[in-house]
Design an enzyme around this catalytic site. Structure first.
Site, PDB file in Angstrom:
ATOM      1  N   ASP A   1       0.832  -1.203   0.000  1.00 43.29           N
ATOM      2  CA  ASP A   1       0.000   0.000   0.000  1.00 43.29           C
ATOM      3  C   ASP A   1       0.867   1.253   0.000  1.00 43.29           C
ATOM      4  O   ASP A   1       1.977   1.241   0.542  1.00 43.29           O
ATOM      5  CB  ASP A   1      -0.908   0.017   1.230  1.00 43.29           C
ATOM      6  CG  ASP A   1      -2.005  -1.036   1.177  1.00 43.29           C
ATOM      7  OD1 ASP A   1      -2.340  -1.495   0.071  1.00 43.29           O
ATOM      8  OD2 ASP A   1      -2.523  -1.397   2.253  1.00 43.29           O
TER       9      ASP A   1
ATOM     10  N   TYR B   1       5.749  -8.361   8.877  1.00 44.24           N
ATOM     11  CA  TYR B   1       5.400  -6.945   8.993  1.00 44.24           C
ATOM     12  C   TYR B   1       5.550  -6.473  10.441  1.00 44.24           C
ATOM     13  O   TYR B   1       5.406  -7.255  11.379  1.00 44.24           O
ATOM     14  CB  TYR B   1       3.942  -6.701   8.597  1.00 44.24           C
ATOM     15  CG  TYR B   1       3.578  -7.032   7.178  1.00 44.24           C
ATOM     16  CD1 TYR B   1       3.616  -6.072   6.179  1.00 44.24           C
ATOM     17  CD2 TYR B   1       3.168  -8.319   6.838  1.00 44.24           C
ATOM     18  CE1 TYR B   1       3.255  -6.378   4.869  1.00 44.24           C
ATOM     19  CE2 TYR B   1       2.808  -8.644   5.533  1.00 44.24           C
ATOM     20  CZ  TYR B   1       2.855  -7.667   4.561  1.00 44.24           C
ATOM     21  OH  TYR B   1       2.503  -7.982   3.273  1.00 44.24           O
TER      22      TYR B   1
ATOM     23  N   ASP C   1      -6.926   2.243   7.696  1.00 44.68           N
ATOM     24  CA  ASP C   1      -5.627   2.890   7.877  1.00 44.68           C
ATOM     25  C   ASP C   1      -5.826   4.395   7.742  1.00 44.68           C
ATOM     26  O   ASP C   1      -6.959   4.886   7.853  1.00 44.68           O
ATOM     27  CB  ASP C   1      -4.580   2.349   6.893  1.00 44.68           C
ATOM     28  CG  ASP C   1      -4.905   2.655   5.431  1.00 44.68           C
ATOM     29  OD1 ASP C   1      -5.896   3.376   5.154  1.00 44.68           O
ATOM     30  OD2 ASP C   1      -4.164   2.177   4.550  1.00 44.68           O
TER      31      ASP C   1
ATOM     32  N   ARG D   1      -4.227  -4.533   7.448  1.00 45.15           N
ATOM     33  CA  ARG D   1      -5.288  -3.568   7.784  1.00 45.15           C
ATOM     34  C   ARG D   1      -6.523  -4.295   8.302  1.00 45.15           C
ATOM     35  O   ARG D   1      -7.168  -3.844   9.257  1.00 45.15           O
ATOM     36  CB  ARG D   1      -5.652  -2.737   6.552  1.00 45.15           C
ATOM     37  CG  ARG D   1      -4.597  -1.728   6.153  1.00 45.15           C
ATOM     38  CD  ARG D   1      -5.017  -0.931   4.939  1.00 45.15           C
ATOM     39  NE  ARG D   1      -5.008  -1.714   3.722  1.00 45.15           N
ATOM     40  CZ  ARG D   1      -5.986  -1.741   2.823  1.00 45.15           C
ATOM     41  NH1 ARG D   1      -7.098  -1.060   3.036  1.00 45.15           N
ATOM     42  NH2 ARG D   1      -5.883  -2.463   1.726  1.00 45.15           N
TER      43      ARG D   1
END
Length: 240
Positions: free
Chosen positions: A48, A76, A90, A182
Site C-alpha cells: 500500500d 510486517y 488505515d 489492515r
C-alpha cells in the site's frame, strides 16, 4: 548486471509511493542504461502507498519468478491506534467512528492476539485490489458503494506484541500470502471490544529477502545507471 537474463532487485519502498511508482523508477533507469524504449519489469507483491519496506522487483526473464516470490512468507511490523476506525482501516481515510479503549490492558491485548495465530478466515478490506465482477473493490469503495467480500483462508505463523501504550499497540506479524494487515487491525480492535486502524505499516521480509538487504530506490537507480559490474549483488548490501 544482466537485466535481460533477469535480476531480482530488493528495494525499500518509500512512504507515499505506490509499488508501481518504484517499478517505474527502476524500469526507467534500466531503459536509459540499455538504450531501449520498452523493457519488462515487475514486482512480487503490492505494498500500500502508506506502507514502507521490502518490495521485490524483477527484470527480464526473472519476471517468470514473480508468482513464486510473492507466494513467500511475509513479515510486517504494524502500529495500531485503538479506539477509532476508518473505512480503509488505515490513514487513507478519515476516522468514521470512535470507541472506548480505556478498558484495554496489555494482558487483554496479548489474549486478543492469541485468537489470530494459526489458520484463520479473514474478510479483505473493501479498500483493496480484490476483484468483484472484474472490478477492483477499492473503486466501488471510493465511490461510496457498498460491496460484500467473502472471507478467505490464511495462516498467521507468528503474532507478537512489541509495544503497548494506552490507545496504541505495535505488533510483529509473520503470515501467508493474501493476508491484509489492515483487516487484521480491524479484527483485533473488534476482539478488544473497541475499534482499531493502522497508523504505520512496514514490511520487513518477503521469503528470504529482508529490509536489511534492501536498497533505497535512489541507490538502486544510481547503481543501475552507473552500469554496475555484474559481480555486485543487488540483493545484498553487506559492503555498505
Amino acid at each position: 548486471m544482466d537485466f535481460v537474463e533477469g535480476e531480482i532487485i530488493v528495494v525499500d519502498k518509500p512512504y507515499g509511493w505506490t509499488s508501481f511508482d518504484a517499478v517505474k523508477r527502476l524500469r526507467g533507469a534500466i531503459q536509459r542504461t540499455l538504450g531501449v524504449k520498452k523493457f519488462k519489469v515487475g514486482h512480487a507483491g503490492t505494498l500500500d502507498p502508506l506502507a514502507t519496506g521490502v518490495l521485490i522487483v524483477c527484470t527480464g526473464r526473472a519476471t517468470k519468478q514473480i508468482d513464486a516470490l510473492q507466494a513467500g512468507e511475509k513479515e510486517y511490523v504494524a502500529t495500531l491506534r485503538l479506539g477509532a476506525t476508518t473505512p480503509s482501516f488505515d490513514l487513507e481515510t478519515e476516522i468514521d467512528r470512535e470507541y472506548p479503549f480505556d478498558h484495554i490492558t496489555r494482558e487483554m491485548a496479548e489474549e486478543a492476539l492469541a485468537k489470530f495465530r494459526g489458520k484463520i478466515m479473514q474478510v479483505p478490506p473493501v479498500f483493496s485490489a480484490v476483484k468483484i465482477d472484474g472490478k477492483r473493490a477499492y473503486k466501488y469503495a471510493r465511490k461510496g458503494k457498498e460491496v460484500e467480500l467473502k472471507a478467505k483462508p490464511l495462516e498467521i505463523t507468528a503474532l507478537e506484541l512489541l509495544d503497548f501504550q494506552p490507545g496504541s499497540m505495535t505488533i510483529r506479524v509473520v503470515c501467508s500470502k493474501g493476508t491484509y494487515i489492515r483487516a487484521l487491525a480491524r479484527d483485533i480492535g473488534e476482539a478488544l471490544g473497541s475499534g482499531a486502524h493502522l497508523t504505520a505499516l512496514r514490511r520487513t521480509r518477503v521469503g528470504v529477502h529482508t529490509a536489511q538487504q534492501a536498497w533505497s530506490v535512489e541507490k538502486a537507480v544510481e547503481l543501475i545507471e552507473s552500469q554496475t559490474p555484474a559481480e555486485i549483488d543487488m540483493t545484498n548490501k553487506a559492503d555498505r
